[in-house]
Design a protein around this motif. Structure first.
Motif, PDB file in Angstrom:
ATOM      1  N   ARG A 158      10.597  10.274  -2.961  1.00 30.49           N
ATOM      2  CA  ARG A 158      11.091   9.364  -1.931  1.00 30.49           C
ATOM      3  C   ARG A 158       9.948   8.513  -1.395  1.00 30.49           C
ATOM      4  N   PHE A 159      10.364   7.384  -0.780  1.00 30.92           N
ATOM      5  CA  PHE A 159       9.440   6.502  -0.080  1.00 30.92           C
ATOM      6  C   PHE A 159       9.805   6.505   1.402  1.00 30.92           C
ATOM      7  N   THR A 160       8.806   6.388   2.259  1.00 31.58           N
ATOM      8  CA  THR A 160       9.047   6.234   3.689  1.00 31.58           C
ATOM      9  C   THR A 160       8.247   5.033   4.194  1.00 31.58           C
ATOM     10  N   ALA A 161       8.725   4.451   5.290  1.00 30.07           N
ATOM     11  CA  ALA A 161       8.053   3.305   5.893  1.00 30.07           C
ATOM     12  C   ALA A 161       8.230   3.353   7.392  1.00 30.07           C
ATOM     13  N   GLN A 162       7.175   3.006   8.130  1.00 26.30           N
ATOM     14  CA  GLN A 162       7.233   2.931   9.587  1.00 26.30           C
ATOM     15  C   GLN A 162       7.239   1.461   9.996  1.00 26.30           C
ATOM     16  N   VAL A 163       8.196   1.108  10.872  1.00 26.37           N
ATOM     17  CA  VAL A 163       8.382  -0.288  11.267  1.00 26.37           C
ATOM     18  C   VAL A 163       8.489  -0.365  12.787  1.00 26.37           C
ATOM     19  N   LEU A 164       7.806  -1.333  13.374  1.00 27.80           N
ATOM     20  CA  LEU A 164       7.917  -1.541  14.826  1.00 27.80           C
ATOM     21  C   LEU A 164       9.330  -2.011  15.174  1.00 27.80           C
ATOM     22  N   PRO A 165       9.880  -1.557  16.293  1.00 29.60           N
ATOM     23  CA  PRO A 165      11.256  -1.932  16.658  1.00 29.60           C
ATOM     24  C   PRO A 165      11.477  -3.431  16.769  1.00 29.60           C
ATOM     25  N   ALA A 166      10.439  -4.175  17.141  1.00 28.31           N
ATOM     26  CA  ALA A 166      10.592  -5.624  17.328  1.00 28.31           C
ATOM     27  C   ALA A 166      10.428  -6.415  16.034  1.00 28.31           C
ATOM     28  N   ASN A 167      10.057  -5.740  14.962  1.00 31.84           N
ATOM     29  CA  ASN A 167       9.817  -6.432  13.696  1.00 31.84           C
ATOM     30  C   ASN A 167      11.134  -6.557  12.930  1.00 31.84           C
ATOM     31  N   ALA A 199      10.623  -4.172  -4.686  1.00 31.39           N
ATOM     32  CA  ALA A 199      11.281  -3.686  -5.899  1.00 31.39           C
ATOM     33  C   ALA A 199      10.280  -3.476  -7.022  1.00 31.39           C
ATOM     34  N   HIS A 200       9.408  -4.446  -7.237  1.00 32.31           N
ATOM     35  CA  HIS A 200       8.423  -4.310  -8.310  1.00 32.31           C
ATOM     36  C   HIS A 200       7.371  -3.251  -7.979  1.00 32.31           C
ATOM     37  N   GLY A 201       7.021  -3.153  -6.698  1.00 34.35           N
ATOM     38  CA  GLY A 201       6.076  -2.125  -6.301  1.00 34.35           C
ATOM     39  C   GLY A 201       6.630  -0.725  -6.491  1.00 34.35           C
ATOM     40  N   ARG A 213       0.854  -1.188   0.000  1.00 33.18           N
ATOM     41  CA  ARG A 213       0.000   0.000   0.000  1.00 33.18           C
ATOM     42  C   ARG A 213       0.887   1.234   0.000  1.00 33.18           C
ATOM     43  N   TYR A 214       0.627   2.132  -0.911  1.00 31.25           N
ATOM     44  CA  TYR A 214       1.350   3.404  -0.981  1.00 31.25           C
ATOM     45  C   TYR A 214       0.349   4.533  -0.767  1.00 31.25           C
ATOM     46  N   ASP A 215       0.667   5.429   0.178  1.00 28.99           N
ATOM     47  CA  ASP A 215      -0.161   6.613   0.428  1.00 28.99           C
ATOM     48  C   ASP A 215       0.644   7.848   0.067  1.00 28.99           C
ATOM     49  N   LEU A 216       0.156   8.585  -0.914  1.00 32.04           N
ATOM     50  CA  LEU A 216       0.860   9.752  -1.447  1.00 32.04           C
ATOM     51  C   LEU A 216       0.713  10.947  -0.518  1.00 32.04           C
ATOM     52  N   GLN A 217       1.842  11.575  -0.199  1.00 33.74           N
ATOM     53  CA  GLN A 217       1.864  12.780   0.629  1.00 33.74           C
ATOM     54  C   GLN A 217       2.798  13.778  -0.051  1.00 33.74           C
ATOM     55  N   GLY A 218       2.253  14.579  -0.942  1.00 31.00           N
ATOM     56  CA  GLY A 218       3.070  15.491  -1.734  1.00 31.00           C
ATOM     57  C   GLY A 218       3.911  14.720  -2.732  1.00 31.00           C
ATOM     58  N   SER A 219       5.240  14.817  -2.595  1.00 34.78           N
ATOM     59  CA  SER A 219       6.136  14.078  -3.485  1.00 34.78           C
ATOM     60  C   SER A 219       6.694  12.823  -2.801  1.00 34.78           C
ATOM     61  N   ALA A 254       5.791   9.021  -0.685  1.00 34.55           N
ATOM     62  CA  ALA A 254       4.790   7.965  -0.542  1.00 34.55           C
ATOM     63  C   ALA A 254       5.149   7.110   0.667  1.00 34.55           C
ATOM     64  N   LEU A 255       4.170   6.928   1.569  1.00 32.36           N
ATOM     65  CA  LEU A 255       4.338   6.050   2.714  1.00 32.36           C
ATOM     66  C   LEU A 255       3.974   4.638   2.279  1.00 32.36           C
ATOM     67  N   VAL A 256       4.903   3.702   2.458  1.00 34.33           N
ATOM     68  CA  VAL A 256       4.690   2.331   1.996  1.00 34.33           C
ATOM     69  C   VAL A 256       4.498   1.392   3.179  1.00 34.33           C
ATOM     70  N   SER A 257       3.555   0.476   3.024  1.00 30.32           N
ATOM     71  CA  SER A 257       3.396  -0.621   3.978  1.00 30.32           C
ATOM     72  C   SER A 257       3.294  -1.915   3.177  1.00 30.32           C
ATOM     73  N   ILE A 258       3.731  -2.998   3.783  1.00 33.88           N
ATOM     74  CA  ILE A 258       3.819  -4.270   3.077  1.00 33.88           C
ATOM     75  C   ILE A 258       3.489  -5.413   4.024  1.00 33.88           C
ATOM     76  N   TYR A 259       2.801  -6.412   3.514  1.00 36.97           N
ATOM     77  CA  TYR A 259       2.701  -7.672   4.236  1.00 36.97           C
ATOM     78  C   TYR A 259       2.654  -8.823   3.238  1.00 36.97           C
ATOM     79  N   LEU A 260       3.171  -9.947   3.684  1.00 36.18           N
ATOM     80  CA  LEU A 260       3.168 -11.161   2.880  1.00 36.18           C
ATOM     81  C   LEU A 260       2.101 -12.111   3.412  1.00 36.18           C
ATOM     82  N   PHE A 261       1.600 -12.949   2.542  1.00 36.34           N
ATOM     83  CA  PHE A 261       0.683 -13.988   2.986  1.00 36.34           C
ATOM     84  C   PHE A 261       1.470 -15.041   3.767  1.00 36.34           C
TER      85      PHE A 261
END
Length: 501
Positions: A463-472, A448-450, A419-425, A427-434
């Motif tokens: 640019r892209f940004t992502a937020q990750v929990l410290p334990a992940n 890479a493909h995304g 999932r990419y959420d556009l914020q100006g120039s 994009a905040l990216v989040s990802i999960y695998l099945f």
């Protein structure tokens, strides 16, 4: 996906190249790929065995003009002749997506020319002594490090290094053997051909231990076969095997292994089987030394430096030393988890991964994926998502011009969601695998493909940004490997040469 494997087997080359490629081929086929082998018609070529398993095979000449029949296994082949023979064998056949070359005699000249037959080249290597022209390089040895390949690889080449990528068959994921107070049963194997006759050498050393039950797996083509038959016939606790289909069961029953430093090293490590190792070729020495330094086996050195008395003493030292054997087992088990072949297959399939915008038809897929325990545990919002709220969220996401929701599809089904959420120039990216895709490396390919899809969809991205929990830890590693720089649990990836930056 169509994959061609170029590897050979013979008494001088050994059978290890074919054996490890066959392990990978089975995994690739299980993921829906068509896999073929191209091998020279050398003595012991293994083509019939590959055909019996249902793989397409192509036979190449046993000799090329200008080739020295006495050359070592690390000497280069006439690469032009090999490419020409391969092109003739593949004439009128569909193209391939990948060529895997597992051969010390075929260097960067061959790899460059092979791009006429496939757009992507992968090398399976143990040496790190030559220049490579490949897209993917696998070295499953502890001695295979980034430093070892400094200056040898093209900039775009991805590396799969270390025993995390060891090509092990599924049966070796059976857990650790029991370490008994005293060794009662020994297994000896020095490969499928054992041209150096180390099995016979081990027989002579073990002759002083009549109380030990010993299985020797040597192959009927072993140069010392007749002598070994005579020795084994006079000892009721010895069994000499020319071929076994249950090698892993013999390993499970053994208390001590005596063998070479090739691919079997990782099978032994996965089972925690204490080992006395002797390198039978130059390419085994570096990894055997590093494994010994790590404490994973007892390494006596290259075959020409190991005397019968040294081997006899090593056997005697380990037979009653339970503490040392426990230590060897514990250290070796830390090296491999048995998923290496699947990780390599994913790295290859990941190059062909397709990403597409999600649709209403993906409602159930995304609902089940997002609510999986493994996904919720590492999500910023760990609460389960109810069905009605999910349907509303998906409907809104699909019509939101500031959001891009993508699904990654492999040949054998969906892989994960971006999932990419556009914020100006940005994009905040989040990802999960099945859940069935976790731990194999799909995340890197999906990101890479995304990224490629998102930068075309939103040309203004800088640019892209992502937020990750410290334990992940898995996601932390993923974003680092994908080129993101880390702040305080926030990762940022700046797109190079972008006019809006």
């Amino acid at each position: 996906m169509r994959v061609l494997i170029r590897a050979d087997a013979s008494p001088s080359i050994g059978s290890g190249h074919i054996a490890r490629c066959l392990t990978l081929a089975r995994v690739l086929r299980g993921q829906g790929a068509h896999v073929a082998f191209a091998c020279r018609l050398l003595i012991g070529h293994r083509l019939h065995a590959l055909e019996a398993e249902g793989f397409e095979t192509f036979s190449l000449p046993d000799f090329y003009p200008g080739e020295d029949p006495q050359q070592s296994i690390e000497s280069l082949l006439p690469w032009q002749a090999d490419i020409e023979a391969l092109e003739q064998a593949l004439a009128d056949r569909p193209g391939f997506d990948w060529i895997i070359v597992d051969h010390y005699g075929l260097d960067h000249h061959w790899q460059t020319a092979a791009r006429r037959l496939a757009p992507r080249i992968m090398a399976v290597d143990d040496l790190a002594t030559r220049t490579y022209s490949v897209d993917l390089l696998l070295n499953q040895n502890l001695s295979g490090t980034q430093a070892a390949y400094e200056g040898l690889l093209p900039e775009h080449c991805r590396t799969l290094l270390g025993p995390r990528y060891a090509l092990l068959r599924d049966e070796f994921r059976c857990g650790a053997i029991e370490i008994k107070p005293k060794v009662r049963r020994v297994l000896v194997n020095f490969g499928g051909f054992d041209a150096a006759m180390q099995t016979h050498h081990a027989m002579l050393a073990l002759a002083d231990y009549p109380e030990l039950e010993v299985d020797f797996v040597a192959g009927a083509d072993n140069p010392a076969w007749a002598r070994m038959q005579r020795m084994a016939a006079s000892r009721p606790h010895w069994r000499l095997h020319s071929f076994v289909s249950h090698f892993h069961r013999l390993m499970l029953e053994a208390d001590l292994f005596i063998g070479a430093g090739g691919g079997t090293s990782w099978e032994r490590a996965a089972m925690g089987l204490p080992t006395i190792c002797i390198a039978v070729s130059n390419n085994q020495q570096a990894n055997s030394e590093v494994m010994a330094t790590f404490g994973a086996h007892v390494y006596l050195g290259p075959k020409e430096d190991v005397t019968m008395e040294q081997l006899r003493q090593a056997i005697g030292f380990l037979v009653g030393n339970q503490g040392l054997r426990q230590s060897l087992a514990q250290r070796s088990l830390q090296l491999v988890d048995g998923l290496g072949a699947s990780r390599v297959a994913v790295a290859m399939a990941g190059a062909l991964l397709q990403v597409r915008p999600a649709t209403q038809a993906d409602t159930h897929l995304l609902f089940e994926g997002r609510n999986a325990d493994a996904v919720r545990r590492v999500s910023l919002d760990r609460s389960p998502v109810d069905w009605d709220r999910h349907c509303q969220w998906l409907q809104g996401s699909l019509v939101n011009p500031q959001r891009l929701l993508l699904v990654g599809d492999a040949s054998d089904g969906p892989v994960g969601v971006l999932r990419y959420d556009l914020q100006g120039s940005e994009a905040l990216v989040s990802i999960y695998l099945f859940e069935n895709r976790l731990g194999l490396g799909w995340g890197r390919a999906l990101l890479a493909h995304g990224e490629a899809f998102a930068t075309v969809h939103w040309p203004q991205l800088s640019r892209f940004t992502a937020q990750v929990l410290p334990a992940n830890q898995a996601s932390l590693d993923l974003f680092r490997q994908a080129g993101f720089s880390q702040g305080t649990c926030v990762f940022t990836r700046v797109l190079k040469d972008h006019p809006h930056e």
